[in-house]
Design an enzyme around this catalytic site. Structure first.
Site, PDB file in Angstrom:
ATOM      1  N   LYS A   1       0.818  -1.213   0.000  1.00 27.48           N
ATOM      2  CA  LYS A   1       0.000   0.000   0.000  1.00 27.48           C
ATOM      3  C   LYS A   1       0.855   1.268   0.000  1.00 27.48           C
ATOM      4  O   LYS A   1       2.055   1.250   0.256  1.00 27.48           O
ATOM      5  CB  LYS A   1      -0.969  -0.022   1.185  1.00 27.48           C
ATOM      6  CG  LYS A   1      -2.116  -1.006   0.960  1.00 27.48           C
ATOM      7  CD  LYS A   1      -3.226  -0.863   1.966  1.00 27.48           C
ATOM      8  CE  LYS A   1      -4.430  -1.731   1.559  1.00 27.48           C
ATOM      9  NZ  LYS A   1      -5.498  -1.695   2.574  1.00 27.48           N
TER      10      LYS A   1
ATOM     11  N   ARG B   1      -3.848 -10.035   5.026  1.00 24.29           N
ATOM     12  CA  ARG B   1      -4.374 -10.049   3.650  1.00 24.29           C
ATOM     13  C   ARG B   1      -3.276  -9.532   2.727  1.00 24.29           C
ATOM     14  O   ARG B   1      -2.849  -8.378   2.844  1.00 24.29           O
ATOM     15  CB  ARG B   1      -5.627  -9.168   3.555  1.00 24.29           C
ATOM     16  CG  ARG B   1      -6.273  -9.143   2.179  1.00 24.29           C
ATOM     17  CD  ARG B   1      -7.512  -8.250   2.187  1.00 24.29           C
ATOM     18  NE  ARG B   1      -8.159  -8.200   0.877  1.00 24.29           N
ATOM     19  CZ  ARG B   1      -7.831  -7.345  -0.088  1.00 24.29           C
ATOM     20  NH1 ARG B   1      -6.866  -6.470   0.095  1.00 24.29           N
ATOM     21  NH2 ARG B   1      -8.485  -7.372  -1.250  1.00 24.29           N
TER      22      ARG B   1
END
Length: 277
Positions: free
Chosen positions: A221, A255
């Protein structure tokens, strides 16, 4: 800490890994890579062979400023994707990443076992009722607004306090609809600045007050690649570092795009726990 996935009880006291499988053309890291059935199932095989406990299928990119996708298009992507994975890997435990009731219902009817909702029901007022009726585990994430406008909604007086209030309210609402198995997701990268993301990670153990499992979605991210001045493709090392931090802060599920590396992190973390007991 146990969730019931289509009759299979999965204990989350030992951290688990959720592999990401996108069937979207515009996801920030792997958009458009898996178009044909052979490519898609090959990636599913890799995710499972590397040790993932769950496969999370996404059919709507939720990156900041993502393009809007119609419900019909999301359905047309999601349902065949679930079917393809289960045709080749019938024992796979599939989570579906959607905030839409119709998509969630159709995917569960096609064999998915978990609903993963970035909006915790806020973008579809039938979602919680539907998940309660489907009797599947529900992952509720913290977010403000929508993927199209969330980058502007980062004004908090006390982000941790406000997130805890958000989760407490959403948990009560979910329970009222008969949802038994709930996992919370702090929503790294969703309506949070880079600094706020690190504050949430640094204080993530406070979310244990909910007495629910925590999912951490940090993989590649912007809080990693923007801080380091690199690209998402170069952010695996940073992802691995933050995944270990997340485990020490109480994460029960990681995740990730890169399953092998996450499974190794879980193995090392588990050894640390054994050695320290």
């Amino acid at each position: 800490m146990t969730i019931n996935c289509k009759g299979r009880l999965i204990d989350l006291t030992q951290p688990k890994v959720m592999g990401i499988l996108n069937c979207t053309p515009d996801s920030f890291f792997d958009g458009g890579k898996y178009k044909a059935e052979a490519e898609f199932t090959r990636q599913a095989a890799r995710i499972l062979s590397e040790g993932a406990d769950f496969i999370d299928i996404g059919a709507y990119s939720t990156k900041p400023n993502a393009e809007f996708v119609s419900e019909e298009e999301e359905l047309a992507r999601m349902v065949p994707a679930v079917g393809m994975v289960l045709k080749h890997f019938p024992e796979a435990v599939i989570s579906v990443d959607t905030f839409r009731t119709k998509v969630a219902k159709a995917a569960v009817e096609a064999g998915a076992a978990i609903v993963n909702d970035i909006a915790a029901g806020n973008l579809d007022d039938k979602m919680l009722q539907t998940v309660g009726e489907l009797k599947v585990p529900y992952i509720m994430m913290h977010m403000r607004g929508t993927p199209q406008d969330m980058v502007k909604l980062t004004d908090y007086d006390d982000i941790i306090k406000e997130m805890l209030l958000y989760f407490s309210q959403k948990i009560v609402e979910a329970r009222s609809y008969g949802i038994d198995d709930i996992v919370i997701d702090p929503g790294f990268g969703f309506a949070k600045t880079l600094q706020q993301n690190y504050e949430v990670l640094n204080k993530m153990e406070l979310f244990k007050m909910t007495e629910l499992p925590i999912l951490a979605g940090l993989s590649r991210k912007s809080m990693i690649y923007k801080l380091l001045g690199i690209t998402p493709q170069e952010a695996l090392n940073g992802t691995t570092a933050l995944n270990m931090v997340a485990l020490t802060k109480g994460a029960n599920i990681l995740r990730v795009h890169d399953v092998k590396e996450a499974v190794e992190v879980v193995k090392m973390y588990s050894q640390l726990q054994v050695s320290g007991s």
